[in-house]
Design an enzyme around this catalytic site. Structure first.
Site, PDB file in Angstrom:
ATOM      1  N   HIS A   1      39.978 -57.183   7.816  1.00 45.16           N
ATOM      2  CA  HIS A   1      40.176 -57.506   9.234  1.00 45.16           C
ATOM      3  C   HIS A   1      39.949 -56.286  10.126  1.00 45.16           C
ATOM      4  O   HIS A   1      40.775 -55.363  10.163  1.00 45.16           O
ATOM      5  CB  HIS A   1      41.605 -58.062   9.425  1.00 45.16           C
TER       6      HIS A   1
ATOM      7  N   SER B   1      41.189 -63.379  11.860  1.00 42.91           N
ATOM      8  CA  SER B   1      42.365 -62.735  12.455  1.00 42.91           C
ATOM      9  C   SER B   1      43.666 -63.261  11.851  1.00 42.91           C
ATOM     10  O   SER B   1      44.690 -62.593  11.900  1.00 42.91           O
ATOM     11  CB  SER B   1      42.415 -63.013  13.953  1.00 42.91           C
TER      12      SER B   1
ATOM     13  N   ASN C   1      48.331 -58.311  14.457  1.00 43.88           N
ATOM     14  CA  ASN C   1      48.310 -59.514  15.301  1.00 43.88           C
ATOM     15  C   ASN C   1      49.668 -60.177  15.414  1.00 43.88           C
ATOM     16  O   ASN C   1      49.961 -60.848  16.403  1.00 43.88           O
ATOM     17  CB  ASN C   1      47.260 -60.508  14.807  1.00 43.88           C
TER      18      ASN C   1
ATOM     19  N   GLU D   1      42.548 -53.977   8.312  1.00 42.90           N
ATOM     20  CA  GLU D   1      43.596 -54.493   7.414  1.00 42.90           C
ATOM     21  C   GLU D   1      42.917 -55.165   6.218  1.00 42.90           C
ATOM     22  O   GLU D   1      42.124 -56.083   6.392  1.00 42.90           O
ATOM     23  CB  GLU D   1      44.477 -55.501   8.153  1.00 42.90           C
TER      24      GLU D   1
HETATM   25  N1  LIG Z   1      37.463 -61.371  19.001  1.00 41.83           N
HETATM   26  C1  LIG Z   1      38.294 -60.510  18.458  1.00 41.83           C
HETATM   27  O1  LIG Z   1      38.883 -59.667  19.143  1.00 41.83           O
HETATM   28  C2  LIG Z   1      38.531 -60.510  16.974  1.00 41.83           C
HETATM   29  C3  LIG Z   1      39.162 -59.408  16.392  1.00 41.83           C
HETATM   30  C4  LIG Z   1      39.330 -59.373  15.008  1.00 41.83           C
HETATM   31  C5  LIG Z   1      38.914 -60.450  14.245  1.00 41.83           C
HETATM   32  N2  LIG Z   1      38.322 -61.529  14.844  1.00 41.83           N
HETATM   33  C6  LIG Z   1      37.869 -62.634  13.984  1.00 41.83           C
HETATM   34  O2  LIG Z   1      36.472 -62.509  13.805  1.00 41.83           O
HETATM   35  C7  LIG Z   1      35.883 -63.800  13.699  1.00 41.83           C
HETATM   36  C8  LIG Z   1      34.807 -63.920  14.766  1.00 41.83           C
HETATM   37  O3  LIG Z   1      35.377 -63.783  16.034  1.00 41.83           O
HETATM   38  P1  LIG Z   1      34.457 -63.414  17.296  1.00 41.83           P
HETATM   39  O4  LIG Z   1      35.392 -63.093  18.391  1.00 41.83           O
HETATM   40  O5  LIG Z   1      33.401 -62.458  16.891  1.00 41.83           O
HETATM   41  O6  LIG Z   1      33.789 -64.853  17.583  1.00 41.83           O
HETATM   42  P2  LIG Z   1      32.488 -65.174  18.463  1.00 41.83           P
HETATM   43  O7  LIG Z   1      32.664 -66.563  18.925  1.00 41.83           O
HETATM   44  O8  LIG Z   1      32.205 -64.101  19.437  1.00 41.83           O
HETATM   45  O9  LIG Z   1      31.322 -65.115  17.355  1.00 41.83           O
HETATM   46  C9  LIG Z   1      31.246 -66.035  16.296  1.00 41.83           C
HETATM   47  C10 LIG Z   1      29.793 -66.245  15.958  1.00 41.83           C
HETATM   48  O10 LIG Z   1      29.704 -67.072  14.793  1.00 41.83           O
HETATM   49  C11 LIG Z   1      28.520 -67.817  14.932  1.00 41.83           C
HETATM   50  N3  LIG Z   1      28.528 -68.930  13.979  1.00 41.83           N
HETATM   51  C12 LIG Z   1      29.183 -70.116  14.086  1.00 41.83           C
HETATM   52  N4  LIG Z   1      28.914 -70.861  12.997  1.00 41.83           N
HETATM   53  C13 LIG Z   1      28.093 -70.129  12.209  1.00 41.83           C
HETATM   54  C14 LIG Z   1      27.465 -70.348  10.949  1.00 41.83           C
HETATM   55  N5  LIG Z   1      27.637 -71.499  10.281  1.00 41.83           N
HETATM   56  N6  LIG Z   1      26.686 -69.384  10.418  1.00 41.83           N
HETATM   57  C15 LIG Z   1      26.493 -68.216  11.085  1.00 41.83           C
HETATM   58  N7  LIG Z   1      27.060 -67.948  12.285  1.00 41.83           N
HETATM   59  C16 LIG Z   1      27.837 -68.892  12.826  1.00 41.83           C
HETATM   60  C17 LIG Z   1      28.497 -68.238  16.385  1.00 41.83           C
HETATM   61  O11 LIG Z   1      27.198 -68.610  16.791  1.00 41.83           O
HETATM   62  C18 LIG Z   1      29.003 -66.980  17.067  1.00 41.83           C
HETATM   63  O12 LIG Z   1      27.955 -66.142  17.507  1.00 41.83           O
HETATM   64  C19 LIG Z   1      37.010 -64.814  13.847  1.00 41.83           C
HETATM   65  O13 LIG Z   1      37.450 -65.219  12.586  1.00 41.83           O
HETATM   66  C20 LIG Z   1      38.095 -64.023  14.551  1.00 41.83           C
HETATM   67  O14 LIG Z   1      39.379 -64.487  14.232  1.00 41.83           O
HETATM   68  C21 LIG Z   1      38.102 -61.569  16.171  1.00 41.83           C
END
Ligand SMILES: NC(=O)c1ccc[n+]([C@@H]2O[C@H](COP(=O)([O-])OP(=O)(O)OC[C@H]3O[C@@H](n4cnc5c(N)ncnc54)[C@H](O)[C@@H]3O)[C@@H](O)[C@H]2O)c1
Length: 289
Positions: free
Chosen positions: A144, A123, A195, A156
């Site tokens: 993104h 993000s 964001n 993005e």
């Molecule tokens: N949540 C949102 O609304 C959103 C929106 C856009 C972008 N993002 C971005 O997306 C990314 C993920 O966010 P999220 O909300 O899905 O997080 P989340 O915590 O729901 O999921 C992350 C996952 O990564 C896994 N993980 C951790 N270490 C790992 C590894 N070494 N190998 C494989 N898997 C691993 C975890 O077990 C977890 O299931 C972040 O960078 C976040 O900034 C999030």
């Protein structure tokens, strides 16, 4: 003309974002392998796919054959090598921690074919903070997606100074094939476009709450009705994850020392109590009822 067409996509992280990006890609015709270190999350992701696809058939949005074909195109494994070794494009969606992402990209560089593009769904973290751990910085970029990734159209795509035109062209093509609306940022900027704008609203909402001026419900009601947003900032915090906001603001505060990024007291409190929003059943709202 782009140097190759993507066929195989690997998604790293099957959490909030990863499992829905994986399914969007499978629905668009890509062969997808989704990986996570957490077996329970992987199982939940697979269960989601097995529930979502038949529901789309019932609603008349997919035919039985389309649903079966999409299901056959997506698989789940906890083995990173198995997931990434044939990928033309990797989309990393693990938690928002720079060091973790750098470690994963270094591993991916060794596992993936030389032509593969390595994208991050981060993000806030720009890909130039990650690309140097690989031997292919021209193929490392930001891609993104927005939450929920199956529904939200915008993506993005960020062309950092190290990213080649070919990489951007291929990633934009993939977005379009997935039915998304990609926008290209010509320069890296912290928080990209959306964001930055959403954070300004969210931070102000948290400040108003911390001042004791209004409840989350009332602030959300005001924003929904006055600004026409589909949900208010507190519902959005619960959807995206209070933990994510905590990690992002803490990391940014440590990096810049700028007090405007210091996590709000209520975010710290909810993070410690593991009231992270929908994913833990409680955040600013209660989802257990
Ligand atoms: N949540 C949102 O609304 C959103 C929106 C856009 C972008 N993002 C971005 O997306 C990314 C993920 O966010 P999220 O909300 O899905 O997080 P989340 O915590 O729901 O999921 C992350 C996952 O990564 C896994 N993980 C951790 N270490 C790992 C590894 N070494 N190998 C494989 N898997 C691993 C975890 O077990 C977890 O299931 C972040 O960078 C976040 O900034 C999030």
């Amino acid at each position: 003309m782009a140097s190759f067409a993507v066929k195989n996509i690997c998604i790293i992280g099957a959490g909030n974002m990863g499992h829905q990006i994986a399914l969007s890609a499978a629905l668009a015709g890509y062969k997808v392998v989704c990986t996570d270190i957490n077996q329970e999350i992987l199982k939940q992701a697979e269960n989601f796919v097995d529930t979502y696809l038949p529901q789309r058939v019932t609603k008349g949005k997919l035919t039985e054959d389309e649903s079966k074909a999409a299901r056959a195109r997506v698989s789940f494994t906890s083995d990173l090598k198995e997931a990434a070794q044939d990928a033309d494009l990797v989309i990393e969606a693990v938690i928002e921690k720079l060091e973790l992402k750098r470690k994963i990209f270094a591993d991916l560089d060794k596992i993936c074919p030389p032509h593969a593009i390595l994208a991050t769904n981060s993000s806030y973290i720009v890909s130039s903070k990650i690309a140097d751990v690989t031997g292919r910085p021209d193929k490392v970029c930001n891609m993104h997606f927005f939450n929920p990734a199956l529904v939200m159209k915008l993506v993005e795509v960020v062309k950092g100074p190290h990213v080649s035109d070919d990489t951007v062209e291929i990633v934009m093509e993939v977005c379009k094939k997935m039915g998304k609306v990609p926008v290209m940022l010509q320069k890296e900027i912290y928080g990209f476009l959306v964001n930055r704008i959403v954070s300004a609203i969210k931070n102000e909402a948290l400040y108003i709450y911390d001042m004791g001026v209004a409840t989350p419900e009332d602030i959300d009601t005001a924003v929904v009705h006055a600004l026409g947003h589909p949900m208010g900032p507190f519902r959005l915090l619960d959807l995206t994850g209070v933990d994510l906001t905590y990690y992002i603001s803490t990391e940014r505060y440590q990096e810049t020392g700028d007090p405007k990024y210091k996590p709000s007291p209520i975010i710290v409190e909810k993070f410690i109590k593991k009231e992270w929003g929908r994913k833990t059943g409680k955040g600013f709202y209660d989802y257990c009822k």
